[in-house]
Design an enzyme around this catalytic site. Structure first.
Site, short mmCIF file in Angstrom:
data_model
loop_
_atom_site.label_atom_id
_atom_site.label_comp_id
_atom_site.label_asym_id
_atom_site.label_seq_id
_atom_site.Cartn_x
_atom_site.Cartn_y
_atom_site.Cartn_z
N THR A 18 62.67 -22.78 11.32
CA THR A 18 62.88 -22.91 12.77
C THR A 18 61.66 -22.39 13.53
O THR A 18 61.29 -22.93 14.56
CB THR A 18 64.13 -22.10 13.20
OG1 THR A 18 65.22 -22.42 12.34
CG2 THR A 18 64.51 -22.40 14.63
N SER A 113 59.98 -12.07 13.68
CA SER A 113 60.87 -11.86 14.82
C SER A 113 61.92 -10.78 14.59
O SER A 113 61.57 -9.63 14.39
CB SER A 113 61.53 -13.19 15.17
OG SER A 113 62.24 -13.06 16.35
N HIS A 114 63.17 -11.19 14.56
CA HIS A 114 64.28 -10.24 14.51
C HIS A 114 64.59 -9.79 13.08
O HIS A 114 65.45 -8.94 12.88
CB HIS A 114 65.53 -10.90 15.10
CG HIS A 114 65.78 -12.25 14.49
ND1 HIS A 114 64.96 -13.32 14.72
CD2 HIS A 114 66.73 -12.68 13.62
CE1 HIS A 114 65.40 -14.37 14.05
NE2 HIS A 114 66.48 -14.01 13.37
N LYS A 126 53.03 -18.22 12.00
CA LYS A 126 53.17 -19.56 12.55
C LYS A 126 51.94 -19.92 13.35
O LYS A 126 51.19 -19.04 13.82
CB LYS A 126 54.44 -19.68 13.40
CG LYS A 126 54.42 -18.91 14.70
CD LYS A 126 55.65 -19.30 15.51
CE LYS A 126 55.70 -18.48 16.78
NZ LYS A 126 56.76 -18.92 17.68
N ASP A 298 59.32 -9.50 18.00
CA ASP A 298 58.09 -10.07 18.54
C ASP A 298 58.13 -10.28 20.05
O ASP A 298 57.23 -10.92 20.61
CB ASP A 298 57.75 -11.38 17.82
CG ASP A 298 58.84 -12.43 17.98
OD1 ASP A 298 60.02 -12.05 18.15
OD2 ASP A 298 58.52 -13.63 17.96
N ARG A 301 62.77 -12.43 22.61
CA ARG A 301 64.20 -12.47 22.95
C ARG A 301 64.56 -11.38 23.94
O ARG A 301 63.85 -10.39 24.05
CB ARG A 301 65.05 -12.25 21.70
CG ARG A 301 64.86 -13.29 20.67
CD ARG A 301 65.81 -13.04 19.53
NE ARG A 301 65.62 -14.09 18.54
CZ ARG A 301 66.53 -14.45 17.67
NH1 ARG A 301 67.70 -13.83 17.64
NH2 ARG A 301 66.30 -15.41 16.81
N GLU A 382 67.99 -20.66 25.05
CA GLU A 382 68.79 -20.79 23.84
C GLU A 382 69.85 -19.71 23.86
O GLU A 382 69.65 -18.63 24.41
CB GLU A 382 67.92 -20.62 22.59
CG GLU A 382 66.87 -21.69 22.42
CD GLU A 382 66.24 -21.61 21.03
OE1 GLU A 382 66.69 -22.34 20.15
OE2 GLU A 382 65.32 -20.80 20.84
N SER A 384 70.62 -17.86 21.57
CA SER A 384 70.23 -16.77 20.70
C SER A 384 69.35 -15.75 21.42
O SER A 384 68.37 -15.29 20.86
CB SER A 384 69.49 -17.35 19.50
OG SER A 384 68.42 -18.18 19.96
N LYS A 395 59.56 -18.54 24.29
CA LYS A 395 60.57 -17.79 25.02
C LYS A 395 60.00 -16.40 25.28
O LYS A 395 59.08 -15.96 24.61
CB LYS A 395 61.90 -17.76 24.28
CG LYS A 395 61.86 -17.25 22.85
CD LYS A 395 63.24 -17.46 22.23
CE LYS A 395 63.36 -16.92 20.83
NZ LYS A 395 62.74 -17.78 19.81
C1 VG1 Z 1 67.14 -18.52 15.33
C2 VG1 Z 1 67.83 -18.91 16.63
C3 VG1 Z 1 66.98 -19.90 17.40
C4 VG1 Z 1 65.59 -19.30 17.62
C5 VG1 Z 1 64.98 -18.89 16.29
C6 VG1 Z 1 63.64 -18.20 16.45
O1 VG1 Z 1 67.01 -19.65 14.50
O2 VG1 Z 1 69.10 -19.45 16.39
O3 VG1 Z 1 67.61 -20.22 18.62
O4 VG1 Z 1 64.74 -20.23 18.26
O5 VG1 Z 1 65.85 -18.00 15.61
O6 VG1 Z 1 63.75 -17.09 17.26
P1 VG1 Z 1 67.99 -19.96 13.28
O7 VG1 Z 1 67.42 -21.17 12.63
O8 VG1 Z 1 68.02 -18.73 12.45
O9 VG1 Z 1 69.34 -20.21 13.91
V1 VG1 Z 1 62.72 -15.79 17.02
O10 VG1 Z 1 63.08 -14.69 18.16
O11 VG1 Z 1 62.84 -15.64 15.45
O12 VG1 Z 1 61.08 -16.36 17.12
CO CO Z 2 61.66 -13.37 18.26
#
Ligand code: VG1
Ligand code: CO
Length: 562
Positions: A18, A113-114, A126, A298, A301, A382, A384, A395
């Site tokens: 993603t 990210s998270h 990325k 990062d 969110r 989103e 999320s 975002k």
């Molecule tokens: C998750 C979220 C998606 C978001 C992605 C990257 O993806 O659902 O909405 O864009 O993380 O966010 P997934 O495929 O796990 O549902 V981040 O803050 O990691 O750059």
């Molecule tokens: Co993130």
């Protein structure tokens, strides 16, 4: 210093998900793993000699080592200059800002990210294009294809660049500029929002708390919230980025941002003793902060909380859209809004009222880029915890926090009152997401296959008060370049517009994560303040029944409820 060509063998698992390639740190530490992927990026983008690149990351474990490797490969591949955040730090939105401001060829962002960090945690990489946004699928697909055929990479042998001081350095003929990671971004924020009004609000006794979760936003939040907006020192908690995020899980939701939740909902004894700051142990409503916010690893969110009140991210997008004109950067109006498919339809209602288009895209920020570049949309969001606008192409957590503060300063109401009024005006899209983390991959795939086997039989079937109208696998045709993305999530849409969506996460690194998204519309003001889990109870049982969740996964309770 001549570039050296190193023979390598390809890895077959470097498929970006993603949001980039995410793997365990230990995978990235395997000899040539990172090198191969970076060379695959450079082969794919074919930047003209002398191009400028941006490099930075969320400060997690392996960030510094990875940056040194990337710089040496960039030098060997003919880049003329690389802008790097001091200490290797750049939040994802700040990297996007820097790419755009200095009109660079693109950038590499290091983040998972998270996902948790540390030697046993996750790492990620990325590529973002010149518009500052994540590379679209046609580029990430080419990078993946290239990675599977790679036979060598190029690198220069040179000492590491000192990343901790700002300045200009030379690396094998390439210039490395170590820049202030915060200043450009903070200036951009100041140009969009009414900082004077927010300063006055804070001066007047409005209390706020920002939890940086020991991730990248600490320095950004301190500069912007404490320094430029005058909030008292200590407003930003967990503000020092740590390579393992203090062993935490830098995901700003009600489960993982528990320290902030305890402050905003009434502190617990555990919080008191851990922090040794009894002044924060303020159980009465009147003494808790008026506003709480957190950001992720990062910095892209955001979670927005009021005093004892949670703002669902889907609602947050809608409230921002409805109040956008209160912020100077958006006073001229919105071109349109876009939301990912699983995000609730709350923003659609605002768009309809404003007479602007609302686009529905697959999950992941990369799908918003074309719409923003074409001037079709101003705001995107989103479910999320991701909200943003065309000020960058990612975002942006801090941006959302500042937008809320701007709205609060102008409206002079509480977070809760603003959301309740919003529901009363537009109706409430009652919404929740249930995540089942760490499932065995075959169980999760079996569950999705079982659901897909019902495509033909489900429409028309009745479940309690709900009748299935449509059941499909969401696919998207980009209105700008016509590219098609299939398999983006299973949607069960009922006659009354309620929905259940099933998706497997594309960002995890271990097993599978099943996400179940639930949405029902409530127009009756008397019922709008109901607890979401209660209001969605019937849909939750239908979701379990359709997917044979318990039988297939052994689980009944989600790991995280949003
Ligand atoms: C998750 C979220 C998606 C978001 C992605 C990257 O993806 O659902 O909405 O864009 O993380 O966010 P997934 O495929 O796990 O549902 V981040 O803050 O990691 O750059
Ligand atoms: Co993130």
């Amino acid at each position: 210093m001549n570039p050296r060509t190193v023979a390598t063998t390809p890895f077959n698992d470097q498929k970006p998900g993603t949001s980039g390639l995410r793997k365990k740190v230990t995978v990235f530490q395997v000899a040539n793993y990172l090198e191969n992927f970076v060379q695959a990026i450079f082969d794919t983008i074919a930047a003209p000699a002398g191009s400028t690149l941006v490099v930075g990351g969320d400060g997690r474990y392996y960030n510094r080592e990875a940056i040194q490797i990337i710089l040496k490969i960039a030098a060997a591949n003919g880049f003329g200059k690389v802008l790097v955040g001091q200490g290797g730090i750049l939040s994802t939105p700040a990297a996007s800002c820097v790419i755009r401001k200095y009109q660079t060829y693109g950038g590499i962002i290091l983040s998972a990210s998270h996902n948790p960090g540390g030697p046993d945690g996750d790492f990620g990489i990325k590529y973002n294009t010149a518009n500052g946004g994540p590379a679209p699928e046609k580029i990430t697909d080419t990078i993946f294809a290239r990675s599977k055929a790679l036979e060598s990479y190029r690198i220069v042998d040179a000492p590491d660049v000192a990343l901790d001081q700002q300045g200009s350095f030379s690396l094998g003929g390439m210039k490395v500029e170590v820049i202030d990671p915060v200043a450009d971004y903070a200036d951009l924020m100041e140009s969009l929002f009414d900082f004077a009004a927010i300063r006055t609000l804070i001066k007047g006794g409005f209390r706020l708390c920002f939890d940086a979760m020991h991730a990248v936003t600490g320095p950004y939040a301190k500069e912007i919230i404490e320094k430029r907006l005058g909030a008292p020192a200590g407003t930003v908690i967990n503000g020092v980025p740590l390579p393992d995020f203090g062993q935490g899980h830098p995901d700003p939701n009600l489960t993982y941002a528990h320290e902030l939740v305890e402050i905003m909902y009434g502190a617990s004894a555990a919080f008191d003793s851990a922090q040794a700051t009894p002044t924060l142990l303020l159980p009465e409503r009147s003494r808790r902060p008026d506003f709480g916010a957190a950001s992720d690893g990062d910095g892209d969110r955001n979670m927005i909380l009021g005093n004892h009140f949670f703002v669902n991210p889907s609602d947050s997008l809608a409230v921002i859209a409805a109040n956008a004109a209160l912020a100077p950067g958006y006073a001229k109006g919105l071109a349109g809004v876009a939301r990912s498919m699983p995000t609730s339809g709350a923003a659609d209602r605002v768009a309809a009222k404003l007479g602007i288009p609302c686009y529905e895209t697959p999950t992941g920020w990369k799908f918003f880029g074309n719409l923003m570049d074409a001037g079709k949309v101003t705001l995107c969001g989103e479910e999320s915890f991701g909200t943003g606008s065309d000020h960058v192409r990612e975002k942006d957590g801090m941006w959302a926090v500042l937008f809320w503060l701007n709205i609060l300063a102008k409206r002079g109401q509480s977070v809760e009152d603003i959301v309740h009024q919003h529901w009363a005006e537009y109706g409430r899209n009652v919404y929740s997401r249930h995540d089942y983390e760490g499932l065995p991959s075959d169980a999760a795939e079996g569950l999705m296959a079982h659901l897909k086997s019902q495509f033909a039989s489900l429409p028309g079937q009745k479940f309690g008060s709900y009748t299935v109208k449509l059941f499909d696998d969401f696919s998207y045709t980009d209105p700008i370049d016509g590219s098609v993305s299939t398999g983006q999530g299973l949607r069960v849409i009922f006659e009354d517009g309620s929905r259940i969506v099933f998706r497997l996460s594309g960002t995890g690194t271990e097993g599978a994560t099943l996400r179940i998204y639930l949405e029902a519309f409530e127009s009756d003001a008397a019922r709008q303040r109901m607890d979401a889990q209660e209001a969605l109870g019937e849909l939750i049982s239908i979701a379990h029944e359709l997917s044979q969740l318990k039988a297939r996964t052994g689980r009944e309770q989600p790991t995280v409820i949003t």
